[in-house]
Design a protein around this motif. Sequence first.
Motif, PDB file in Angstrom:
ATOM      1  N   ASN A 198       0.851  -1.183   0.000  1.00 15.90           N
ATOM      2  CA  ASN A 198       0.000   0.000   0.000  1.00 15.90           C
ATOM      3  C   ASN A 198       0.890   1.236   0.000  1.00 15.90           C
ATOM      4  N   GLY A 199       0.440   2.290  -0.682  1.00 18.66           N
ATOM      5  CA  GLY A 199       1.183   3.543  -0.691  1.00 18.66           C
ATOM      6  C   GLY A 199       0.286   4.714  -1.038  1.00 18.66           C
ATOM      7  N   TYR A 200       0.706   5.917  -0.620  1.00 18.61           N
ATOM      8  CA  TYR A 200      -0.136   7.118  -0.789  1.00 18.61           C
ATOM      9  C   TYR A 200       0.755   8.311  -1.126  1.00 18.61           C
ATOM     10  N   MET A 201       0.353   9.069  -2.155  1.00 19.16           N
ATOM     11  CA  MET A 201       1.113  10.247  -2.566  1.00 19.16           C
ATOM     12  C   MET A 201       0.140  11.330  -3.039  1.00 19.16           C
ATOM     13  N   THR A 202       0.484  12.584  -2.806  1.00 16.88           N
ATOM     14  CA  THR A 202      -0.363  13.708  -3.210  1.00 16.88           C
ATOM     15  C   THR A 202       0.314  14.533  -4.309  1.00 16.88           C
ATOM     16  N   ASN A 203      -0.409  15.540  -4.794  1.00 13.46           N
ATOM     17  CA  ASN A 203       0.100  16.522  -5.777  1.00 13.46           C
ATOM     18  C   ASN A 203       0.360  15.932  -7.158  1.00 13.46           C
ATOM     19  N   ILE A 204      -0.282  14.838  -7.486  1.00 17.03           N
ATOM     20  CA  ILE A 204      -0.101  14.234  -8.806  1.00 17.03           C
ATOM     21  C   ILE A 204      -1.088  14.894  -9.774  1.00 17.03           C
ATOM     22  N   ASP A 205      -0.553  15.455 -10.872  1.00 18.08           N
ATOM     23  CA  ASP A 205      -1.373  16.245 -11.801  1.00 18.08           C
ATOM     24  C   ASP A 205      -1.914  15.401 -12.959  1.00 18.08           C
ATOM     25  N   ASP A 206      -2.795  16.017 -13.746  1.00 19.43           N
ATOM     26  CA  ASP A 206      -3.469  15.360 -14.864  1.00 19.43           C
ATOM     27  C   ASP A 206      -2.446  14.699 -15.806  1.00 19.43           C
ATOM     28  N   GLY A 207      -2.626  13.403 -16.066  1.00 18.19           N
ATOM     29  CA  GLY A 207      -1.756  12.669 -16.966  1.00 18.19           C
ATOM     30  C   GLY A 207      -0.509  12.104 -16.311  1.00 18.19           C
ATOM     31  N   GLU A 208      -0.191  12.548 -15.088  1.00 18.62           N
ATOM     32  CA  GLU A 208       0.970  12.014 -14.370  1.00 18.62           C
ATOM     33  C   GLU A 208       0.575  10.722 -13.642  1.00 18.62           C
ATOM     34  N   ASN A 209       1.574   9.939 -13.227  1.00 21.69           N
ATOM     35  CA  ASN A 209       1.249   8.669 -12.584  1.00 21.69           C
ATOM     36  C   ASN A 209       2.096   8.424 -11.349  1.00 21.69           C
ATOM     37  N   PHE A 210       1.570   7.560 -10.500  1.00 18.89           N
ATOM     38  CA  PHE A 210       2.215   7.099  -9.272  1.00 18.89           C
ATOM     39  C   PHE A 210       2.185   5.578  -9.300  1.00 18.89           C
ATOM     40  N   ARG A 211       3.339   4.930  -8.999  1.00 19.03           N
ATOM     41  CA  ARG A 211       3.438   3.484  -9.128  1.00 19.03           C
ATOM     42  C   ARG A 211       4.045   2.844  -7.884  1.00 19.03           C
ATOM     43  N   LEU A 212       3.651   1.593  -7.666  1.00 16.55           N
ATOM     44  CA  LEU A 212       4.317   0.694  -6.728  1.00 16.55           C
ATOM     45  C   LEU A 212       4.555  -0.619  -7.458  1.00 16.55           C
ATOM     46  N   SER A 213       5.674  -1.252  -7.188  1.00 18.28           N
ATOM     47  CA  SER A 213       5.971  -2.533  -7.821  1.00 18.28           C
ATOM     48  C   SER A 213       6.872  -3.352  -6.915  1.00 18.28           C
ATOM     49  N   ILE A 214       6.960  -4.656  -7.206  1.00 19.21           N
ATOM     50  CA  ILE A 214       7.851  -5.547  -6.483  1.00 19.21           C
ATOM     51  C   ILE A 214       9.088  -5.802  -7.340  1.00 19.21           C
ATOM     52  N   ALA A 215      10.254  -5.626  -6.737  1.00 16.24           N
ATOM     53  CA  ALA A 215      11.517  -5.957  -7.400  1.00 16.24           C
ATOM     54  C   ALA A 215      12.088  -7.212  -6.748  1.00 16.24           C
ATOM     55  N   LYS A 216      12.423  -8.210  -7.577  1.00 13.69           N
ATOM     56  CA  LYS A 216      13.049  -9.439  -7.095  1.00 13.69           C
ATOM     57  C   LYS A 216      14.520  -9.423  -7.480  1.00 13.69           C
ATOM     58  N   ASN A 217      15.374  -9.525  -6.475  1.00 13.97           N
ATOM     59  CA  ASN A 217      16.822  -9.534  -6.695  1.00 13.97           C
ATOM     60  C   ASN A 217      17.279  -8.321  -7.515  1.00 13.97           C
ATOM     61  N   GLY A 218      16.647  -7.178  -7.251  1.00 12.82           N
ATOM     62  CA  GLY A 218      17.079  -5.930  -7.862  1.00 12.82           C
ATOM     63  C   GLY A 218      16.454  -5.598  -9.199  1.00 12.82           C
ATOM     64  N   THR A 219      15.480  -6.391  -9.659  1.00  9.52           N
ATOM     65  CA  THR A 219      14.812  -6.145 -10.935  1.00  9.52           C
ATOM     66  C   THR A 219      13.305  -6.178 -10.748  1.00  9.52           C
ATOM     67  N   VAL A 220      12.624  -5.155 -11.258  1.00  6.82           N
ATOM     68  CA  VAL A 220      11.169  -5.102 -11.134  1.00  6.82           C
ATOM     69  C   VAL A 220      10.530  -6.279 -11.875  1.00  6.82           C
ATOM     70  N   ILE A 221       9.608  -6.953 -11.197  1.00  3.60           N
ATOM     71  CA  ILE A 221       8.816  -7.998 -11.844  1.00  3.60           C
ATOM     72  C   ILE A 221       7.731  -7.302 -12.668  1.00  3.60           C
ATOM     73  N   PRO A 222       7.754  -7.430 -14.010  1.00  3.07           N
ATOM     74  CA  PRO A 222       6.816  -6.646 -14.842  1.00  3.07           C
ATOM     75  C   PRO A 222       5.354  -6.823 -14.463  1.00  3.07           C
ATOM     76  N   THR A 223       4.977  -8.037 -14.083  1.00  2.00           N
ATOM     77  CA  THR A 223       3.561  -8.281 -13.770  1.00  2.00           C
ATOM     78  C   THR A 223       3.172  -7.788 -12.381  1.00  2.00           C
ATOM     79  N   SER A 224       4.139  -7.249 -11.633  1.00  4.02           N
ATOM     80  CA  SER A 224       3.848  -6.835 -10.256  1.00  4.02           C
ATOM     81  C   SER A 224       3.565  -5.339 -10.144  1.00  4.02           C
ATOM     82  N   GLU A 225       3.646  -4.614 -11.237  1.00  2.00           N
ATOM     83  CA  GLU A 225       3.532  -3.160 -11.154  1.00  2.00           C
ATOM     84  C   GLU A 225       2.069  -2.713 -11.115  1.00  2.00           C
ATOM     85  N   THR A 226       1.759  -1.844 -10.154  1.00  2.00           N
ATOM     86  CA  THR A 226       0.448  -1.199 -10.131  1.00  2.00           C
ATOM     87  C   THR A 226       0.662   0.285 -10.364  1.00  2.00           C
TER      88      THR A 226
END
Length: 204
Positions: free
Chosen positions: A120-148
């Motif tokens: 879970n994560g929370y961030m403010t001040n994100i404007d139109d068209g901008e994005n906020f992401r969280l993902s899981i990295a395994k052994n230093g590399t983001v797992i592509p299917t884990s990104e929200t």
Amino acid sequence: IKSSDEHLTLNADGSSKDIKFQANGVEKASISSSGAFTSTTIDATKLTGNLPAISGASLTGLNDNTPSWGVKASSNQSIPNNTQTVVAYGTEIWDTDNAFASNRFTVPSGKAGVYSVTVNGYMTNIDDGENFRLSIAKNGTVIPTSETKWFSSATNQEMICNATWLIQLAVGDYIEVWTFHNEGSAQDLNATFTTFSGFRLIGV
């Protein structure tokens, strides 16, 4: 062996001597000098009446949903613009196997398997068209299917990301939570809603 009209008595004299039951020279059951009964197999279909209380402390070979952990941020974290950043977790809520340290969970010996992982994560001040992401990295590399990834549809929006994934992990693998935004300047990841938890599944 002594018998009477009502009883059959099996007697094993001597200190720490057991009464043993064998079939074709193979031990099938025994009764210790302390009265503990041990059997190689028990046909559950033949059991009737109330079973005696069983102490969980004496049970072995049972699987459980460990390792399991739950952590949260202890303060807001400044996240640079357009940069994948490891989320910092300053407070452990629980950690069954002492496997969480330095913002990452590392799979202990004998604990490979499929893990259920929630962030879970929370961030403010994100404007139109901008994005906020969280993902899981395994052994230093983001797992592509884990990104929200959440996109803003207006100016200065509050964004909450939360997701649960099933991840296959081997002994020694480590996982971290990475976060990202493209707001244009550094933004705080709010500590109140920043958590990371997981556990190993049974039977997978």
